[in-house]
Design a protein around this motif. Structure first.
Motif, PDB file in Angstrom:
ATOM      1  N   ASN A 157      24.851  54.420   8.324  1.00 48.66           N
ATOM      2  CA  ASN A 157      25.485  54.386   7.303  1.00 48.66           C
ATOM      3  C   ASN A 157      25.834  53.275   6.291  1.00 48.66           C
ATOM      4  OD1 ASN A 157      27.230  52.217   8.483  1.00 48.66           O
ATOM      5  ND2 ASN A 157      28.851  53.516  10.094  1.00 48.66           N
ATOM      6  N   GLY A 158      26.806  53.972   5.501  1.00 46.38           N
ATOM      7  CA  GLY A 158      26.582  53.128   4.031  1.00 46.38           C
ATOM      8  C   GLY A 158      27.606  51.667   4.235  1.00 46.38           C
ATOM      9  N   GLY A 159      28.065  51.168   5.249  1.00 44.94           N
ATOM     10  CA  GLY A 159      28.159  49.543   5.720  1.00 44.94           C
ATOM     11  C   GLY A 159      26.571  49.111   6.070  1.00 44.94           C
ATOM     12  N   ALA A 160      26.097  49.520   6.772  1.00 43.44           N
ATOM     13  CA  ALA A 160      24.897  49.034   6.677  1.00 43.44           C
ATOM     14  C   ALA A 160      24.208  49.117   5.671  1.00 43.44           C
ATOM     15  CB  ALA A 160      23.988  49.374   7.730  1.00 43.44           C
ATOM     16  N   ILE A 161      23.623  50.133   4.723  1.00 37.53           N
ATOM     17  CA  ILE A 161      23.188  50.054   3.459  1.00 37.53           C
ATOM     18  C   ILE A 161      23.346  48.610   2.452  1.00 37.53           C
ATOM     19  CG2 ILE A 161      22.705  50.782   1.218  1.00 37.53           C
ATOM     20  CD1 ILE A 161      23.243  53.751   2.354  1.00 37.53           C
ATOM     21  N   ILE A 162      25.521  48.461   2.447  1.00 40.02           N
ATOM     22  CA  ILE A 162      25.790  47.379   1.566  1.00 40.02           C
ATOM     23  C   ILE A 162      25.586  46.135   2.047  1.00 40.02           C
ATOM     24  CG2 ILE A 162      28.210  47.194   0.891  1.00 40.02           C
ATOM     25  CD1 ILE A 162      29.229  49.584   0.590  1.00 40.02           C
ATOM     26  N   LEU A 163      25.562  45.891   3.661  1.00 46.80           N
ATOM     27  CA  LEU A 163      25.463  45.063   4.448  1.00 46.80           C
ATOM     28  C   LEU A 163      23.443  43.934   4.074  1.00 46.80           C
ATOM     29  CD1 LEU A 163      26.577  45.080   7.673  1.00 46.80           C
ATOM     30  CD2 LEU A 163      27.390  43.798   5.278  1.00 46.80           C
ATOM     31  N   PHE A 164      22.764  45.739   4.061  1.00 46.75           N
ATOM     32  CA  PHE A 164      21.519  45.382   3.137  1.00 46.75           C
ATOM     33  C   PHE A 164      21.405  44.615   2.098  1.00 46.75           C
ATOM     34  CE2 PHE A 164      17.387  46.458   1.786  1.00 46.75           C
ATOM     35  CZ  PHE A 164      17.064  45.984   2.258  1.00 46.75           C
ATOM     36  N   LEU A 165      22.282  45.415   0.911  1.00 47.93           N
ATOM     37  CA  LEU A 165      21.804  44.825   0.335  1.00 47.93           C
ATOM     38  C   LEU A 165      22.402  43.784   0.016  1.00 47.93           C
ATOM     39  CD1 LEU A 165      22.872  48.888  -2.343  1.00 47.93           C
ATOM     40  CD2 LEU A 165      20.615  47.169  -2.227  1.00 47.93           C
ATOM     41  N   ILE A 166      23.591  43.250  -0.197  1.00 50.44           N
ATOM     42  CA  ILE A 166      24.340  41.682  -0.057  1.00 50.44           C
ATOM     43  C   ILE A 166      22.983  40.946   0.492  1.00 50.44           C
ATOM     44  CG2 ILE A 166      26.146  40.491   1.043  1.00 50.44           C
ATOM     45  CD1 ILE A 166      27.600  42.816   0.931  1.00 50.44           C
ATOM     46  N   LEU A 167      22.509  40.928   1.605  1.00 50.86           N
ATOM     47  CA  LEU A 167      21.764  39.707   2.620  1.00 50.86           C
ATOM     48  C   LEU A 167      20.212  39.759   1.368  1.00 50.86           C
ATOM     49  CD1 LEU A 167      21.828  37.757   4.614  1.00 50.86           C
ATOM     50  CD2 LEU A 167      23.408  39.447   4.475  1.00 50.86           C
ATOM     51  N   VAL A 168      19.755  40.742   1.261  1.00 56.53           N
ATOM     52  CA  VAL A 168      18.847  41.050  -0.795  1.00 56.53           C
ATOM     53  C   VAL A 168      18.824  40.482  -1.968  1.00 56.53           C
ATOM     54  CG1 VAL A 168      17.321  42.083  -1.646  1.00 56.53           C
ATOM     55  CG2 VAL A 168      18.005  42.882   0.493  1.00 56.53           C
ATOM     56  N   LEU A 169      20.513  40.459  -1.848  1.00 51.70           N
ATOM     57  CA  LEU A 169      21.344  39.660  -3.368  1.00 51.70           C
ATOM     58  C   LEU A 169      20.648  38.770  -3.599  1.00 51.70           C
ATOM     59  CD1 LEU A 169      23.421  42.947  -4.614  1.00 51.70           C
ATOM     60  CD2 LEU A 169      21.359  42.575  -5.619  1.00 51.70           C
ATOM     61  N   TRP A 170      21.412  37.839  -2.027  1.00 53.83           N
ATOM     62  CA  TRP A 170      21.335  36.643  -1.793  1.00 53.83           C
ATOM     63  C   TRP A 170      20.274  35.951  -1.293  1.00 53.83           C
ATOM     64  CZ3 TRP A 170      19.863  33.687   2.731  1.00 53.83           C
ATOM     65  CH2 TRP A 170      20.779  32.450   2.367  1.00 53.83           C
ATOM     66  N   GLN A 171      19.587  36.200  -0.712  1.00 52.59           N
ATOM     67  CA  GLN A 171      18.064  35.733  -1.037  1.00 52.59           C
ATOM     68  C   GLN A 171      17.690  35.305  -2.009  1.00 52.59           C
ATOM     69  OE1 GLN A 171      16.293  36.458   3.439  1.00 52.59           O
ATOM     70  NE2 GLN A 171      17.594  38.312   2.536  1.00 52.59           N
ATOM     71  N   MET A 172      17.530  36.846  -3.113  1.00 48.90           N
ATOM     72  CA  MET A 172      16.801  36.296  -4.292  1.00 48.90           C
ATOM     73  C   MET A 172      17.168  34.664  -5.303  1.00 48.90           C
ATOM     74  SD  MET A 172      14.427  38.635  -4.104  1.00 48.90           S
ATOM     75  CE  MET A 172      13.528  38.557  -6.044  1.00 48.90           C
ATOM     76  N   PRO A 173      18.227  34.688  -5.202  1.00 49.73           N
ATOM     77  CA  PRO A 173      18.814  33.345  -6.042  1.00 49.73           C
ATOM     78  C   PRO A 173      18.525  31.854  -5.277  1.00 49.73           C
ATOM     79  CG  PRO A 173      20.668  34.575  -5.943  1.00 49.73           C
ATOM     80  CD  PRO A 173      19.507  35.676  -5.583  1.00 49.73           C
ATOM     81  N   HIS A 174      18.949  32.447  -3.816  1.00 45.41           N
ATOM     82  CA  HIS A 174      18.513  30.965  -3.221  1.00 45.41           C
ATOM     83  C   HIS A 174      16.895  30.832  -2.585  1.00 45.41           C
ATOM     84  CE1 HIS A 174      18.188  29.238   1.057  1.00 45.41           C
ATOM     85  NE2 HIS A 174      17.188  30.270   1.700  1.00 45.41           N
ATOM     86  N   PHE A 175      16.151  32.138  -2.439  1.00 44.61           N
ATOM     87  CA  PHE A 175      14.303  31.645  -2.679  1.00 44.61           C
ATOM     88  C   PHE A 175      13.916  31.065  -4.342  1.00 44.61           C
ATOM     89  CE2 PHE A 175      13.281  35.337   0.839  1.00 44.61           C
ATOM     90  CZ  PHE A 175      14.020  33.977   1.563  1.00 44.61           C
ATOM     91  N   TYR A 176      14.443  31.751  -4.851  1.00 47.53           N
ATOM     92  CA  TYR A 176      14.097  31.206  -6.733  1.00 47.53           C
ATOM     93  C   TYR A 176      14.880  29.544  -6.554  1.00 47.53           C
ATOM     94  CZ  TYR A 176      12.576  35.897  -8.035  1.00 47.53           C
ATOM     95  OH  TYR A 176      11.984  37.043  -8.195  1.00 47.53           O
ATOM     96  N   ALA A 177      15.825  29.031  -5.792  1.00 45.51           N
ATOM     97  CA  ALA A 177      16.364  27.657  -5.787  1.00 45.51           C
ATOM     98  C   ALA A 177      15.005  26.713  -5.129  1.00 45.51           C
ATOM     99  CB  ALA A 177      17.962  27.555  -5.220  1.00 45.51           C
ATOM    100  N   ILE A 178      14.858  27.156  -4.608  1.00 43.66           N
ATOM    101  CA  ILE A 178      13.275  27.034  -3.310  1.00 43.66           C
ATOM    102  C   ILE A 178      12.118  26.461  -4.247  1.00 43.66           C
ATOM    103  CG2 ILE A 178      12.397  26.611  -0.930  1.00 43.66           C
ATOM    104  CD1 ILE A 178      14.361  27.589   0.324  1.00 43.66           C
ATOM    105  N   ALA A 217      28.098  43.298  -5.089  1.00 45.18           N
ATOM    106  CA  ALA A 217      28.498  44.337  -3.608  1.00 45.18           C
ATOM    107  C   ALA A 217      29.116  43.720  -2.523  1.00 45.18           C
ATOM    108  CB  ALA A 217      26.640  44.406  -3.060  1.00 45.18           C
ATOM    109  N   ASN A 218      29.967  42.613  -2.828  1.00 46.98           N
ATOM    110  CA  ASN A 218      30.153  42.221  -2.046  1.00 46.98           C
ATOM    111  C   ASN A 218      31.862  43.152  -1.812  1.00 46.98           C
ATOM    112  OD1 ASN A 218      29.858  39.815   0.300  1.00 46.98           O
ATOM    113  ND2 ASN A 218      28.806  39.151  -1.525  1.00 46.98           N
ATOM    114  N   VAL A 219      32.410  42.724  -3.865  1.00 48.64           N
ATOM    115  CA  VAL A 219      33.321  43.726  -3.766  1.00 48.64           C
ATOM    116  C   VAL A 219      33.089  45.247  -3.592  1.00 48.64           C
ATOM    117  CG1 VAL A 219      34.869  44.911  -5.912  1.00 48.64           C
ATOM    118  CG2 VAL A 219      33.633  42.423  -6.303  1.00 48.64           C
ATOM    119  N   ALA A 220      31.719  46.124  -2.879  1.00 48.77           N
ATOM    120  CA  ALA A 220      32.197  47.109  -3.138  1.00 48.77           C
ATOM    121  C   ALA A 220      31.943  47.232  -1.561  1.00 48.77           C
ATOM    122  CB  ALA A 220      30.535  47.750  -3.348  1.00 48.77           C
TER     123      ALA A 220
END
Length: 283
Positions: A157-178, A217-220
């Motif tokens: 559902n919508g909750g799963a979609i937003i959680l997915f987006l939150i984790l994708v959006l967290w990982q990009m700056p995390h990976f770029y920092a690495i 995404a967290n606000v949403a």
């Protein structure tokens, strides 16, 4: 020898993903904790992730040999043969599939298998050829939180979609920092990460973009009623602190700043998982 086999499952990746899976599960379960389902979800998920990581270790033997931080891995040194690693990976995957089928649900199994394919096949190919390999890696890395959530709901559902987006959006700056902190390693292995292809300044700009999107995404998630306002306040404040450190990166030594960004990203993801666990039960 046990430690050698344990190491090629990349336990750090497993534990990190299990924390987010637990957060997704506890968010969906709210005040009701289904212990047997919770344990089965974590066990099946960890086995699928471990299998994917062993396959990834096997595929990346040549890359690992060129990088200082990975050149002592068991498959590079030869303390575990390629054939034995493949057998081990297959066994982990089979047991993981059985656990999810018998004790969780088919939706979580499909999520796990899709993430497995993206990580082992698509990401495994793309990271050697394209700067966009990181995006594929973030997709597979976002699967555990969705799997945890869907283990309870048994629907997407919508909750799963937003959680997915939150984790994708967290990982990009995390990976770029690495990538910026380990730039020499990636250059030695000829992996086209963003700081090499586009340069540090462009990477820092992308980091700010993804952190801003992460905050939204967290606000949403809160505005749509999946979490309370305490979750919203905590995650927005952490996001702002992360964004502010990102801005400071334009005036700070790249490696020192990247290391700070990496450690702060770990604080953010741990806090996210904790707040997801309690976020639907507090105002």
């Amino acid at each position: 020898m046990f430690k050698k086999y344990y190491s090629i499952t990349k336990p750090g990746i497993i534990y990190g993903n299990l924390i987010t899976a637990a957060g997704g599960f506890l968010l969906a379960s709210k005040a009701h904790i289904y212990l047997s389902l919770f344990l089965a979800t974590l066990a099946g998920t960890s086995l699928i992730i471990g299998s994917a990581c062993v396959f990834n270790n096997y595929i990346d033997r040549d890359i690992d040999k060129a990088m200082a931080r990975t050149k002592k891995r068991a498959l590079v040194e030869g303390s575990i043969s390629g054939q034995n690693a493949l057998i081990f990976a297959g066994l982990l995957g089979i047991v993981g599939v059985l656990v999810l089928v018998l004790y969780v649900n088919l939706l979580v199994l499909y999520i796990g298998l899709a993430a497995f394919f993206v990580y082992v096949v698509l990401y495994g190919i793309a990271k050697r050829r394209s700067v966009h390999g990181t995006i594929l890696g973030s997709i597979s890395g976002a699967a555990p939180v969705v799997a945890g959530y869907c283990a309870v709901t048994n629907h997407f559902n919508g909750g799963a979609i937003i959680l997915f987006l939150i984790l994708v959006l967290w990982q990009m700056p995390h990976f770029y920092a690495i990538a910026m902190y380990r730039l020499d390693d990636y250059a030695a292995a000829k992996i086209p990460v963003l700081p090499i292809v586009k340069g540090p300044r462009h990477t820092k700009t992308q980091i700010l973009f993804y952190i801003a999107a992460f905050i939204l995404a967290n606000v949403a998630l809160s505005l749509l009623g999946y979490t309370g306002y305490i979750y919203l306040i905590v995650m927005v404040l952490l996001g702002i602190a992360w964004f502010w450190l990102g801005i400071k990166g334009f005036k700070i030594d790249n490696k020192k700043w990247a290391r700070k960004m990496f450690y702060l990203s770990l604080i953010v993801i741990l806090s996210l998982s904790v707040m997801l666990s309690i976020g639907s039960r507090i105002a």
